[in-house]
Design a protein around this motif. Structure first.
Motif: not given
Length: 271
Positions: A96, A100-101, A128, A163, A165
């Motif tokens: 995940i 996500e990023s 991040r 973030t 999540f």
């Protein structure tokens, strides 16, 4: 040691060589190195003194801290078992995070643990990439602001760097699962005083406060089960709880903290 431009250059080179990515916040300076020297003097003093007469010294204020027997064996058994059981959860979290990023799955930073030993501290990444560089910009949001003589710890409520999540795994403390590796490697214990980022550790300059570094670094401890996630937690309270654990640690206290950690995992405040 004077904090001169030459020392600044030397400290910067040292930080780069050990990959201390939080150096920009003032992590490795003369105050931090002073604390390292303090711990060395304590150990040397106790080894040389024995039963000989001595002249009173500030180092005598440091208590002799003994850890309960088999603590290391208990740490290895529990951390190894937990890592095996949680492996499927770790794989899902890692997937995940990647979806996500952009950035690494793990957040690895330098922390100061027992005896100011610096080690690589592992967490699942919840912010991040590049968030460390934003610390100074967000200093005015620090919940410890207003502390007399300046704040030591850094914590932000509703941190904008997190973030979506990341907020979930922080709230449920799933981001801390990789620290079981630190326990297995011997950098930390299951229960102890939280290892500090270098920019926090170097600000603890009083000898009495340095007692907290004579105890094991831990995943959970007294302040986590009593004050974690509460925005009314003062810096003095947190330091006092760390020092209390250092002087009162025992098997039964560790068990009490471990069993009390489960309900403390779900934080009320987003910090």
């Amino acid at each position: 040691m004077l904090y001169t431009p030459a020392f600044e250059s030397m400290a910067k080179n040292t930080a780069i060589s050990i990959s201390a990515d939080d150096y920009h916040y003032g992590a490795i300076n003369s105050a931090f190195l002073k604390r390292v020297e303090f711990i060395k003097k304590v150990k040397s003093y106790k080894n040389q003194r024995g039963n000989k007469p001595y002249v009173a010294h500030s180092i005598d204020l440091v208590p002799q801290i003994k850890l309960w027997s088999l603590k290391r064996a208990f740490d290895i058994l529990v951390s190894a078992t937990a890592l095996l059981l949680l492996l499927p959860v770790c794989v899902l979290i890692a997937l995940i995070i990647k979806l996500e990023s952009k950035g690494p799955i793990f957040y690895i930073s330098k922390r100061a643990g027992t005896g100011y030993k610096i080690f690589n501290f592992y967490k699942f990444r919840s912010m991040r990439t590049g968030s460390d560089a934003e610390l100074q910009k967000l200093a005015h949001l620090n919940q410890y602001n207003g502390t007399k003589n300046g704040s030591v710890f850094f914590k932000i409520k509703d941190d904008p760097r997190i973030t979506p999540f990341g907020a979930f795994i922080r709230k449920t403390s799933l981001d801390e699962i990789p620290q079981l590796l630190n326990v297995l490697f011997g950098d930390m214990s299951l229960v102890g005083n939280r290892p500090l980022p270098l920019y926090e550790a170097e600000k603890l300059t009083k000898d009495q406060i340095a007692w907290r570094f004579l105890a094991p670094a831990g995943i959970t401890g007294l302040w986590q089960i009593t004050k974690r996630g509460k925005d009314n937690m003062s810096e003095d309270e947190r330091i006092a709880l760390d020092m209390e654990y250092a002087m009162k640690n025992s098997f039964w206290l560790d068990m009490k903290i471990l069993f009390s950690t489960i309900p403390a995992l779900l934080q009320k405040e987003k910090v």
